[in-house]
Scaffold this motif. Structure first.
Motif, PDB file in Angstrom:
ATOM      1  N   GLY A   1       9.104   6.476  -2.503  1.00 66.22           N
ATOM      2  CA  GLY A   1       8.880   5.453  -1.487  1.00 66.22           C
ATOM      3  C   GLY A   1       9.954   4.391  -1.507  1.00 66.22           C
ATOM      4  O   GLY A   1      10.344   3.879  -0.456  1.00 66.22           O
ATOM      5  N   ILE A   2      10.424   4.056  -2.704  1.00 68.95           N
ATOM      6  CA  ILE A   2      11.524   3.084  -2.810  1.00 68.95           C
ATOM      7  C   ILE A   2      12.782   3.664  -2.174  1.00 68.95           C
ATOM      8  O   ILE A   2      13.471   2.995  -1.401  1.00 68.95           O
TER       9      ILE A   2
ATOM     10  N   LEU B   1       5.289  -6.242  -6.856  1.00 71.82           N
ATOM     11  CA  LEU B   1       4.491  -5.283  -7.620  1.00 71.82           C
ATOM     12  C   LEU B   1       5.001  -5.104  -9.051  1.00 71.82           C
ATOM     13  O   LEU B   1       4.458  -4.302  -9.796  1.00 71.82           O
ATOM     14  N   ARG B   2       6.058  -5.850  -9.373  1.00 68.48           N
ATOM     15  CA  ARG B   2       6.651  -5.796 -10.706  1.00 68.48           C
ATOM     16  C   ARG B   2       7.061  -4.371 -11.104  1.00 68.48           C
ATOM     17  O   ARG B   2       6.831  -3.918 -12.218  1.00 68.48           O
ATOM     18  N   VAL B   3       7.645  -3.679 -10.131  1.00 66.91           N
ATOM     19  CA  VAL B   3       8.199  -2.354 -10.412  1.00 66.91           C
ATOM     20  C   VAL B   3       9.268  -2.538 -11.476  1.00 66.91           C
ATOM     21  O   VAL B   3      10.093  -3.452 -11.370  1.00 66.91           O
TER      22      VAL B   3
ATOM     23  N   ALA C   1       0.836  -1.207   0.000  1.00 60.11           N
ATOM     24  CA  ALA C   1       0.000   0.000   0.000  1.00 60.11           C
ATOM     25  C   ALA C   1       0.869   1.254   0.000  1.00 60.11           C
ATOM     26  O   ALA C   1       0.609   2.205  -0.755  1.00 60.11           O
ATOM     27  N   LEU C   2       1.912   1.259   0.822  1.00 56.28           N
ATOM     28  CA  LEU C   2       2.798   2.417   0.888  1.00 56.28           C
ATOM     29  C   LEU C   2       3.512   2.651  -0.434  1.00 56.28           C
ATOM     30  O   LEU C   2       3.583   3.780  -0.932  1.00 56.28           O
TER      31      LEU C   2
ATOM     32  N   PRO D   1      12.218  -5.616   2.980  1.00 51.88           N
ATOM     33  CA  PRO D   1      10.808  -5.598   2.561  1.00 51.88           C
ATOM     34  C   PRO D   1      10.557  -4.712   1.343  1.00 51.88           C
ATOM     35  O   PRO D   1       9.708  -5.036   0.510  1.00 51.88           O
ATOM     36  N   THR D   2      11.304  -3.628   1.215  1.00 52.68           N
ATOM     37  CA  THR D   2      11.131  -2.747   0.050  1.00 52.68           C
ATOM     38  C   THR D   2      11.482  -3.483  -1.234  1.00 52.68           C
ATOM     39  O   THR D   2      10.765  -3.387  -2.232  1.00 52.68           O
TER      40      THR D   2
END
Length: 137
Positions: free
Chosen positions: A105-106, A126-128, A96-97, A118-119
């Motif tokens: 955020g990353i 999330l397949r960033v 969510a964050l 966790p990041t």
């Protein structure tokens, strides 16, 4: 023997950082090792060398974890997440964050002790895009 350890401490610290970024728990947190590396840098040239090598070790290890999570997905995290203290609640909060904050955020997650792994996991789930992930790293 102490001379040998002192001569190869950079390699040992880089190796420990690499392994911890992959997700392998270490007996001594890599943050402390990095601080000790900075304390051993006796000149700007040596400091710059340590900074570059530690950055490469960190980026390489995080990239390995990112690729594993991206390929293995949620089933891998559900099986192995408990070993790095990643439960369903932690993942839900991280997802969510990261969905709200994007690249910044990353950056914030990677800079915060306790949120670094966790990041990476959430980015993989999330397949960033890898380019966004590694530039934020």
């Amino acid at each position: 023997m102490l001379g040998l350890i002192a001569r190869h401490s950079l390699l040992a610290i880089c190796g420990a950082v690499l392994l911890e970024e992959i997700g392998i728990p270490m007996p001594i947190p890599s943050d402390l090792l990095i601080v000790s590396a900075g304390a051993q840098a006796t000149s700007w040239g040596r400091f710059l060398l340590w900074f570059v090598l530690l950055s490469l070790a960190s980026a390489s290890g995080a990239s390995v974890l990112y690729a594993a999570i991206r390929r293995g997905g949620r089933p891998l995290v559900d099986r192995a997440g408990r070993y790095i203290h990643l439960g369903p609640e932690t993942l839900a909060r991280g997802e969510a964050l990261l969905a709200r904050s994007g690249w910044g955020g990353i950056v914030l997650g990677r800079a915060t002790p306790g949120l670094r792994l966790p990041t990476v996991v959430v980015c993989g789930l999330l397949r960033v895009p890898y380019r966004r992930f590694i530039t934020a790293h």
